[in-house]
Motif scaffolding. Sequence first.
Motif, short mmCIF file in Angstrom:
data_model
loop_
_atom_site.label_atom_id
_atom_site.label_comp_id
_atom_site.label_asym_id
_atom_site.label_seq_id
_atom_site.Cartn_x
_atom_site.Cartn_y
_atom_site.Cartn_z
N ASP A 1 10.78 67.15 17.93
CA ASP A 1 9.71 66.37 17.07
C ASP A 1 10.23 65.47 17.50
N GLY A 2 9.62 64.93 15.77
CA GLY A 2 9.37 63.52 15.30
C GLY A 2 11.79 62.87 14.94
N GLU A 3 12.51 63.85 14.48
CA GLU A 3 13.18 63.72 14.98
C GLU A 3 14.75 63.86 15.71
N SER A 4 13.44 64.53 17.88
CA SER A 4 14.32 64.25 18.78
C SER A 4 14.80 65.85 18.96
N ASN A 5 14.52 66.76 18.00
CA ASN A 5 14.83 67.41 18.06
C ASN A 5 14.10 68.76 19.29
N PRO A 6 14.98 68.87 20.36
CA PRO A 6 13.96 69.91 20.95
C PRO A 6 13.10 71.03 21.47
N MET A 7 11.85 71.52 21.42
CA MET A 7 11.21 71.67 21.24
C MET A 7 10.76 72.97 22.24
N LYS B 1 9.75 63.03 26.16
CA LYS B 1 10.86 62.15 26.45
C LYS B 1 12.17 63.30 27.13
N ASN B 2 12.92 62.45 27.08
CA ASN B 2 14.55 63.02 28.15
C ASN B 2 15.22 63.02 26.90
N LEU B 3 16.08 63.51 26.69
CA LEU B 3 17.57 64.14 26.06
C LEU B 3 18.69 63.64 27.22
N PRO B 4 19.55 63.32 26.49
CA PRO B 4 20.99 62.79 26.86
C PRO B 4 21.61 64.11 27.77
N GLU B 5 22.08 64.01 28.51
CA GLU B 5 22.37 64.64 29.82
C GLU B 5 23.49 65.77 28.97
N SER B 6 23.86 67.12 28.58
CA SER B 6 24.37 69.03 27.96
C SER B 6 23.98 68.58 27.09
N THR B 7 22.88 68.18 26.29
CA THR B 7 22.47 68.60 25.00
C THR B 7 21.97 70.39 24.85
N ILE B 8 22.40 70.84 23.79
CA ILE B 8 22.12 72.38 23.56
C ILE B 8 20.87 72.46 23.31
N PHE B 9 19.68 73.81 24.23
CA PHE B 9 19.01 73.82 23.40
C PHE B 9 18.35 75.93 23.67
N LYS B 10 18.02 76.35 22.49
CA LYS B 10 17.70 77.85 22.62
C LYS B 10 16.98 77.60 22.82
N ASP C 1 15.86 83.39 23.76
CA ASP C 1 17.49 83.87 23.00
C ASP C 1 18.61 83.55 23.93
N LYS C 2 19.01 82.65 24.45
CA LYS C 2 19.66 81.84 25.37
C LYS C 2 19.50 80.35 24.79
N GLU C 3 21.20 79.81 24.30
CA GLU C 3 21.34 78.76 24.61
C GLU C 3 21.49 77.74 26.64
N ARG C 4 21.01 76.57 26.52
CA ARG C 4 20.95 76.44 27.74
C ARG C 4 21.44 74.67 28.31
N LYS C 5 22.19 74.79 28.48
CA LYS C 5 22.97 72.85 28.53
C LYS C 5 21.24 71.77 29.69
N LEU C 6 20.67 70.98 28.98
CA LEU C 6 19.81 70.62 29.28
C LEU C 6 20.37 69.29 30.46
N ALA C 7 20.04 69.02 31.47
CA ALA C 7 19.71 68.16 32.12
C ALA C 7 18.93 66.54 31.72
N SER C 8 20.07 65.34 32.27
CA SER C 8 19.17 64.12 30.98
C SER C 8 17.61 63.75 32.26
N THR C 9 17.68 64.46 33.35
CA THR C 9 16.59 64.48 34.22
C THR C 9 14.92 65.48 33.78
#
Length: 805
Positions: free
Chosen positions: A315-321, A288-297, A301-309
């Motif tokens: 996982d089942g709780e919509s945590n990015p993997m 799926k796609n996650l909301p704009e600026s969701t943080i993903f490590k 070991d870097k934290e990145r801000k995701l784009a909505s695209t």
Amino acid sequence: MKVALNWLKKYIDIKESPEELGELLTNTGLEVESIEEVETVPGGLKGVVIGEILNCTPHPNADKLKITMVNIGESEPVQIVCGAPNVAKGQKVVVATVNTTLYPKPDEPFQIKKSKIRGELSLGMICAEDELGLGNSHDGILVLDTGLPAGTPAAKYFNLESDTVFEIGLTPNRADATGHLGVARDIKAVTGNEINWPDVSAFATDNKDLSIKVIVENEQDCPRYSGVSMSGLTVKESPAWLKNALLSIGLEPINNIVDVTNFVLYETGQPLHAFDAAKIKGNTIKIKNLPESTIFKTLDDKERKLASTDLMICDGESNPMCIAGVFGGKDSGVSDTTTSIFLECAYFSADSIRKSSQKHQLKTDASFRYERGTDPNITVYALKRTALLIKEVAGGNISSEVIDHFATPVEDRAVSMKYKNIDRLIGKKLNKDSIHQILNRLDIKTENTTEEGFIAIVPPYRVDVTREADVIEEIIRIYGFNNVEIPETLSSSFLASFPEIDPGKIRKEAGLLLSANGFQEIMTNSLTKAAYSQQLGDFNEAENVEILNKLSEELGVMRQDLLFTGLEVLSHNINRKQNDLKFYEFGKIYKKINSKYNEKMRLALYLTGKNEPENWLRKNESIKYHDLYSAVLKIFNKFSAESIENEDFHSDIFDYGLKLKINQKTVCELGKLSKKALKLSGLKQDVFYANIDWEALLRKVNTNVQFEPVSKFPEVKRDLSLVIDKNVSYESIKKISLKEAGHLLSKIDVFDVYEGDKIDKDKKAYALSFTLQDKTKTLNDKIIDKTMNKLMQAFEQEIGAVIRK
């Protein structure tokens, strides 16, 4: 991309030498940039042997050192000082003998020398894993469990191999050749040798203890998603054959699970990813796609801000993997404690992966392949191949059925082919059977064959083959460009018609001409105000090309004429006391006509103010209409645009002006701008403007320059003074002169114009100079007088002229 010869030979029989194979691949379009002999471990462990520790005693001068006596297969054991905490009597170890060069790092070699350590002689070194370049461990020396005798070369124990590696400069269109099997396809097409695809028929589900549910929410960016679960695994170092394969192409082994996914990636060209199943919450995978600026490590070991695209694996709780097809997550990957995994193999949209890779500046082996286009039909095969290899190197069980979400299968492409087009583009008539054989070897089936042609059925993994010309390219690259003979007489045919002139060169020459005559080039915005076309009757507001996401009304439409933005430049300069201006601009105009968008190139000239700066030698004269007309004619004459006709016209834009025509086609409108036009930008001084249809002029350009010798016979000049009505144009006089004097008239000039109280107010007087010349003989007075009398008679009869004598 690197391809290893020994690895390649697992799939296809290769009898060619490395050099011959390199030439074969280059000729098929897989350009071999280099051929290199490589060793799995730098130096090949030459001088490194298996030793047996016969005795181990403390060093008399150092608490942490030991003195060992080691059998290395020579007549006498050697003494070696060792500081490893795990060294002991009776061990089989790896010994680097004196004068051996080790490469713990490829660019930092060091040589083993005979030395004294704290006063005790040392004739070699008992090695740890990292010192040999076999891994990163430095916990202690390597202790071997082997029956091989002392003195056996360590390379034999570790199964080290040398290999030949080809560096291929892979072009973006060859997404099908990003793995060893893809390269083998081209070898098959040339040699006819069959490919031995690894057998996956042994794949079977052992149990169903680990069920992972897959939900694809974005099917557009993820048309196919395949997966399988495995459990009871042991994460450890990979076996030698697997490490050697990866090391040969420059990959660093990590662990047996990750190494297998990398191996299959470089084998098939299909990326895979292994998730630690214990970290998948809810035993569910969501694409799926996650909301704009969701943080993903990510794994680095870097934290990145995701784009909505960004397409994400969650996982089942919509945590990015994982950023799909690009990079895995820090918290969901395989670790040393992993015992169960979910193995992913998918077909992602190339556009989606390219955007995410570019946004996050992540260029990985997976994104390299996905953004070029992968095979939608190989996911299940690659998944089974990977699962079987993991069972081989890590044990465990296949703990679920294969999950395969493939909502809309990708069909083969049917391309209509004509034999005559194949022969025409290749430049040689090929045997029809040879054509079909080449295509069939490339997995392109041929159907519905007739005398004229056939249908080529192209598999989806050939993302670059979509048209007839593409299929023909496949034929010629396998047949061999070098096998097409150069004919005795050269000719060429084209897929499209090419212009006889170079538009870029013509434009450059026109710009240089104008610049040499005092003009300066301007470049203006294609966006302008809608009000311009509303206020001038020459333009239709309905033809405006409106911007849907306009930033402002000031930049709301595409310009219908260069005049709109040119006036703004004039106003900007004049408001800053730069009143004497000569500008030109090459630019496009835009109109919407009958719901279709129209785009054309124009050349605009602007003149205003004084002709030259004031000085003691010249009068401070204002620019006149004829200065503009002269500049336009210089452009036309430069490119030999002949037979120019003038036509008066009136419009909202001009107070007065002319249309210049060539063969009844208007190529230029020029004149003095009206006050209504000047008001658009608040201008108050006179402006002269020329609007040249650049595309129309290019079609009239004559590039065949002709020369003729200077005539040996003299010219004769005669002058006439005519009083004519004010509405009679010079163009009318010119036409009459050419008609009556014919080839004898080489030039006509107006050297004076008079309007005043000495003649009627609706009259004007032209003083004309006629240059007569016969290029075959000297003109005599009789012919000259006869010609001039004909001209005077024609002027009197056709335009009511009074000849002043």
